[in-house]
Design a protein around this motif. Structure first.
Motif, mmCIF file in Angstrom:
data_model
loop_
_atom_site.group_PDB
_atom_site.id
_atom_site.type_symbol
_atom_site.label_atom_id
_atom_site.label_comp_id
_atom_site.label_asym_id
_atom_site.label_seq_id
_atom_site.Cartn_x
_atom_site.Cartn_y
_atom_site.Cartn_z
ATOM 1 N N SER A 178 1.033 -0.858 -0.149
ATOM 2 C CA SER A 178 0.147 0.099 0.239
ATOM 3 C C SER A 178 1.371 1.146 0.089
ATOM 4 N N HIS A 179 -0.292 2.517 -0.631
ATOM 5 C CA HIS A 179 1.392 3.036 -0.930
ATOM 6 C C HIS A 179 0.115 5.171 -0.468
ATOM 7 N N HIS A 180 -0.172 5.522 0.037
ATOM 8 C CA HIS A 180 -0.138 6.953 0.693
ATOM 9 C C HIS A 180 0.215 7.971 0.431
ATOM 10 N N LEU A 181 -0.142 9.249 -0.687
ATOM 11 C CA LEU A 181 0.908 10.159 -1.108
ATOM 12 C C LEU A 181 -0.189 11.354 -0.242
ATOM 13 N N LEU A 209 -3.472 20.231 4.355
ATOM 14 C CA LEU A 209 -3.494 18.982 3.300
ATOM 15 C C LEU A 209 -4.387 19.855 2.502
ATOM 16 N N VAL A 210 -3.919 19.379 1.462
ATOM 17 C CA VAL A 210 -4.800 19.935 -0.592
ATOM 18 C C VAL A 210 -4.889 18.805 -0.886
ATOM 19 N N PHE A 211 -4.582 17.580 -0.744
ATOM 20 C CA PHE A 211 -4.435 15.774 -1.756
ATOM 21 C C PHE A 211 -3.893 15.419 -1.263
ATOM 22 N N ALA A 212 -4.460 14.128 -2.021
ATOM 23 C CA ALA A 212 -4.120 12.718 -1.267
ATOM 24 C C ALA A 212 -4.593 11.281 -2.490
ATOM 25 N N VAL A 229 -5.310 2.012 -8.612
ATOM 26 C CA VAL A 229 -5.157 3.661 -7.592
ATOM 27 C C VAL A 229 -6.778 3.391 -7.522
ATOM 28 N N SER A 230 -6.808 3.187 -5.215
ATOM 29 C CA SER A 230 -7.891 3.188 -4.909
ATOM 30 C C SER A 230 -8.411 3.995 -4.565
ATOM 31 N N LYS A 231 -8.089 5.538 -3.852
ATOM 32 C CA LYS A 231 -8.785 6.912 -3.395
ATOM 33 C C LYS A 231 -8.052 7.934 -4.240
ATOM 34 N N VAL A 241 -0.263 -3.338 -14.742
ATOM 35 C CA VAL A 241 -1.512 -3.490 -15.267
ATOM 36 C C VAL A 241 -1.732 -2.345 -14.138
ATOM 37 N N VAL A 242 -2.593 -1.339 -14.912
ATOM 38 C CA VAL A 242 -2.899 -0.171 -13.854
ATOM 39 C C VAL A 242 -4.359 0.227 -13.738
ATOM 40 N N SER A 243 -5.109 -0.046 -12.840
ATOM 41 C CA SER A 243 -6.241 -0.173 -12.851
ATOM 42 C C SER A 243 -7.041 0.477 -11.753
ATOM 43 N N LEU A 244 -8.132 1.325 -12.330
ATOM 44 C CA LEU A 244 -9.149 2.633 -11.057
ATOM 45 C C LEU A 244 -9.896 2.906 -12.476
ATOM 46 N N PHE A 245 -10.973 2.465 -11.060
ATOM 47 C CA PHE A 245 -12.429 3.530 -11.679
ATOM 48 C C PHE A 245 -12.495 4.869 -11.088
ATOM 49 N N ALA A 246 -12.982 5.451 -12.035
ATOM 50 C CA ALA A 246 -13.728 6.661 -11.685
ATOM 51 C C ALA A 246 -15.400 6.694 -12.109
ATOM 52 N N ARG A 247 -15.275 7.016 -9.871
ATOM 53 C CA ARG A 247 -17.057 7.276 -9.670
ATOM 54 C C ARG A 247 -17.211 8.957 -8.994
#
Length: 548
Positions: free
Chosen positions: A58-61, A77-80, A96-98, A141-147
């Protein structure tokens, strides 16, 4: 095949971000990660097969800024963004989780001409992880869902009037723009009419929006796709699920990855209730052929997804993939046996034969318990030895299932429990106004510092990317070219004549005597007179229209 380390010489995350962010804009980055930890497989195994051994990292920036005026002295904080890296012996998946913003980036007062720092950070963070997690001969593979949602990681931030919440259409387009530079860093996949063989890693982008046809989906692609050759489009409508699986002939439930908080994962869980055993992962489970009753193919699965509540009622959810294929891809031969024969062969191997059972019974009868005699001697109690090294140094950097380079870990490397505690703490804060957001930022930074056991942390990055000169640009030949974005507006009649503007690089300008301007009413010359620059007819030479 021996696993090799990734190529050396990759730039650090701070160096990449400094080159991409606006000049003189200051940010502080807080990067937390975990070691690769064994987790549940993201792909369901075919009937009669064991789940793949899978590891998750897991990575959290988190990104913060310092206001430039004295009215807001605190850090906020402005972005995560959170990215989960799943690895098996043949595949690496960056999910890409969140991702979320607070809206306080406006405190930097950046000009509108500057590219969005949030999009820049997202692109380069994903690009950096992709570079450092590629393995020779393995797909990535880079995977994400945009909602679209009001807030993901920062509670109360929706109440901040400066936060821009994108709708579903804009969000899908935004994520495609984020991933497009990552995609175009690699070669295109060879087209059907192309005979050229790629010499390096190839990449292809995929997008599915349940409920939209192919033509409708194309309007969500980045504008760069318009310049791609007809047979080499870098973005396409579809998915790479059949390419990345080891068992393309398996049922659909074995081809679709199962991610946390994913709309398609929730639908898969409901479909698994149709199986005889409710989708049990046991190798001895009597699940039949592993086929859902109501959904029999991948195409049917995506069609049914459009009727789900999360993808209907006027809302759009985009599923996006970037598939990277190395030139030396290890080919995996799928077992062509029918699913039923696979189950029977596994059962035959696991079921003991009569001879084996008879041998075990005979050997057990021969064994006799040894009678214990003599004095009883008590043992000295031993203290359990624990490894005093931090967890980051216990894990191997290169294994069959993952690579874990030191250069691409977070500034804080926490175990899974501490990492979860830190993320949950962030989601219990308040970012509805600046004072609350500044206090919440300070609290989270200090708590994470205690979890990591460090006196201080955070990496300050000052952007170095020069802003483009919007007035004029100079090409290689030294000729000044007017920027096409500059629009000259029509002057009103009562405006004075424009003064000659200063030019770039000492270019020559027109003299004011060569500028034609609209004359005013009181500037009309007398009868028979002419101006020094323009010939004007006298009033006796003008034919007037007779009155009725």
């Amino acid at each position: 095949m021996a696993t090799r380390a990734p190529p050396a010489g990759h730039a650090s995350l701070a160096e990449i971000l400094a080159e991409a962010l606006p000049k003189d804009a200051s940010f502080t980055f807080y990067h937390v990660s975990t070691p690769p930890t064994k987790c549940a497989a993201i792909f369901s195994p075919p009937p009669g097969a064991r789940p793949e051994r899978t590891y998750c990292e897991s990575h959290h920036l988190n990104v913060s800024v310092q206001a430039q005026d004295n009215g807001h002295p605190g850090e906020v904080l402005v972005f995560a963004i959170e990215i989960l890296i799943y690895t098996t012996s043949h595949l690496t998946t960056l999910f890409v989780s969140k991702a979320d913003s607070t809206g306080y980036l406006s405190l930097l007062n950046l000009p509108r001409a500057v590219d969005s720092p949030i999009r820049t950070i997202s692109t380069n963070f994903i690009r950096w992880l992709v570079r450092n997690r590629q393995r020779p001969g393995k797909r990535l593979v880079v995977s994400l869902f945009a909602r679209a949602q009001d807030q993901y990681l920062f509670p109360g931030s929706v109440d901040n009037p400066t936060k821009h919440v994108a709708d579903d259409t804009a969000l899908v387009k935004w994520w495609c723009k984020v991933l497009d530079p990552v995609l175009r860093e690699y070669e295109h996949e060879p087209g059907q009419s192309s005979e050229a063989t790629p010499t390096g890693t190839t990449a292809q982008g995929y997008l599915i929006i349940p409920g939209l046809e192919r033509i409708e989906t194309q309007r969500f692609f980045p504008a760069t796709v318009k310049s791609d050759p007809a047979d080499q489009k870098r973005w396409t409508h579809g998915h790479p699920l059949l390419q990345i699986t080891r068992h393309p002939n398996a049922p659909p439930r074995c081809l679709i990855p199962h991610f946390p908080d994913d709309p398609k994962s929730r639908y898969m869980d409901e479909l698994d209730d149709e199986l005889p055993d409710g989708g049990s992962q046991s190798i001895l489970s009597p699940r039949g052929n592993g086929q859902w009753k109501s959904v029999r193919s991948l195409d049917q699965f995506w069609d049914m997804m459009s009727f789900r509540q999360e993808c209907s009622s006027g809302r759009l959810v985009g599923f996006i993939w970037i598939n990277l294929t190395p030139p030396d891809l290890e080919e995996t031969v799928d077992d062509e046996e029918p699913i039923g024969s696979q189950m029977s062969s596994i059962s035959e191997v696991l079921a003991p034969t009569k001879d084996v059972e008879k041998h075990k019974s005979d050997s057990s009868q021969k064994k006799k318990k040894k009678k214990l005699t003599g004095p009883i001697i008590s043992r000295t109690p031993r203290i359990k030895q624990t490894d005093s090294k931090p967890q980051s140094s216990v894990k191997d950097e290169i294994t069959k299932y993952y690579i874990w380079p030191t250069s691409s870990r977070g500034q804080l490397v926490l175990d899974e429990k501490a990492y979860k505690r830190g993320t949950e703490l962030l989601q219990r804060q308040n970012f509805s106004n600046y004072e609350a957001a500044s206090s919440s930022t300070s609290l989270w930074i200090n708590e994470a510092k205690l979890l990591g056991g460090v006196p201080s942390w955070g990496i300050k990055v000052v952007g170095t990317k020069s802003r483009p000169n919007v007035d004029c640009a100079v090409n290689g030949s030294g000729i000044n070219v007017l920027n096409t974005s500059i629009v000259r507006k029509k002057r009103k009649a009562d405006e004075e004549a424009p003064q000659p503007e200063k030019n770039c690089n000492e270019a020559q300008t027109l003299s004011t005597t060569l500028i034609r301007r609209k004359p005013k009413e009181n500037d009309t010359p007398a009868s028979g007179e002419t101006s020094s620059a323009v010939n004007v007819l006298g009033s006796n030479l003008v034919r007037k229209k007779p009155k009725a």
